[in-house]
Design an enzyme around this catalytic site. Sequence first.
Site, mmCIF file in Angstrom:
data_model
loop_
_atom_site.group_PDB
_atom_site.id
_atom_site.type_symbol
_atom_site.label_atom_id
_atom_site.label_comp_id
_atom_site.label_asym_id
_atom_site.label_seq_id
_atom_site.Cartn_x
_atom_site.Cartn_y
_atom_site.Cartn_z
ATOM 1 N N ASP A 89 0.830 -1.211 0.000
ATOM 2 C CA ASP A 89 0.000 0.000 0.000
ATOM 3 C C ASP A 89 0.865 1.262 0.000
ATOM 4 O O ASP A 89 0.605 2.212 -0.753
ATOM 5 C CB ASP A 89 -1.026 -0.002 1.147
ATOM 6 C CG ASP A 89 -0.506 -0.628 2.432
ATOM 7 O OD1 ASP A 89 0.510 -1.337 2.377
ATOM 8 O OD2 ASP A 89 -1.106 -0.412 3.495
ATOM 9 N N ASP B 229 0.605 -7.778 -10.650
ATOM 10 C CA ASP B 229 -0.408 -7.488 -11.664
ATOM 11 C C ASP B 229 -0.911 -6.061 -11.501
ATOM 12 O O ASP B 229 -0.994 -5.291 -12.462
ATOM 13 C CB ASP B 229 -1.560 -8.490 -11.495
ATOM 14 C CG ASP B 229 -2.619 -8.304 -12.550
ATOM 15 O OD1 ASP B 229 -2.247 -8.190 -13.733
ATOM 16 O OD2 ASP B 229 -3.813 -8.243 -12.198
#
Length: 344
Positions: free
Chosen positions: A212, A236
């Site tokens: 994050d 991804d």
Amino acid sequence: MAHKIPATLIPGDGIGPEIVSATTAALDALGAPFEWDLQIAGLEGIETAGDPLPADTLASIRRTRLALKGPLETPIGGGYRSSNVRLREEFQLYANLRPALTIVPGGRFDGIDLVVVRENLEGLYIGHEHYIPIDGDPHAVAMATGINTRQGSRRLLEFAFEHALATGRKKVTIVHKANIMKALTGIFLETGIDLYERKYKGRFVLDTVIIDACAMKLVLNPWQFDVLVTTNLFGDILSDLVAGLVGGLGMTPGANIGTDAAIFEAVHGSAPDIAGKGIANPTALLLAAAMMLDHCRLQAAAGRLRRAISATLNLDQVRTGDLGGKSTTAEFTRALVRRIESDA
Ligand code: NAD
């Protein structure tokens, strides 16, 4: 040029055939020695052969061990399993290399030169998912199992570290979520630190960051990163994020490298919203073709292709709509081929 190199060519779905034909036109202009074996997969595989990954396609890649593919459509929610994921599993394509390089300057971020190295076979992508029905609701509870192994993590991290050394990179950042998924992503982090300490210490800088915070840092100051290495799902997502730093999905190529084969593609999908309109940007797949040339040790041709792409976009200012231009895929391809031919 050199002797013929057999390679499988999969046009794919949506904009796939449009960008694949632009790419083969450029490769032809370069005199690249690929001997294409045309195959189908994805939605086209279902429609034509009743299988999203027909046996002939697998047999072709088993023979050539090299493929260039357009994007393959995967239904959302239900339906057949992703042909991309199955191809990676079938040929043990454990490393997904996704570079993001600024080619068109003057965007929101300039001078970006990053590589995302994504683990391609494990994690939450293994597809062990199911629902538990409760009180007549068949989807009352959804469950997914992620698996990361010591061996799988080590070979991908080793690939990333070797890639960093071979390409003169200064820093590798391991991206994880080991504060929450202590086992699933902790094993990746722990394996990376251990490998670095034992084999790579001092040859480049190793850093670690939680996913994050990494997303935030990439948007605030992407220049602090060099090589990002991470598990499947995070890789991804991050590779789409870094594509956004260099002008969008039309600009980022990907290589799936494994023990049994190598498959080159764009990071983006089949773009159904613009399919058939002749306006897709073929640059990502063209850059994937340049990676394929590098992989085949045809670096001079790869360099010529990259120079021609940059000259077409910047000197000729021929750009598709996603880059703010007005050119069609065909106009871009014609300009690119002219550039390749004038840089013989
Ligand atoms: P997408 O990448 O196809 O499209 C996202 C957005 O980017 C769309 O607005 C699209 O028009 C635009 N875009 C993508 N490539 C572009 C290009 N070359 N030129 C101009 N604009 C471009 O993502 P999606 O819509 O979420 O996915 C569509 C399908 O593709 C899904 O079935 C998905 O599973 C599949 N997919 C396949 C691959 C692959 O084959 N490797 C990768 C990602 C998604």
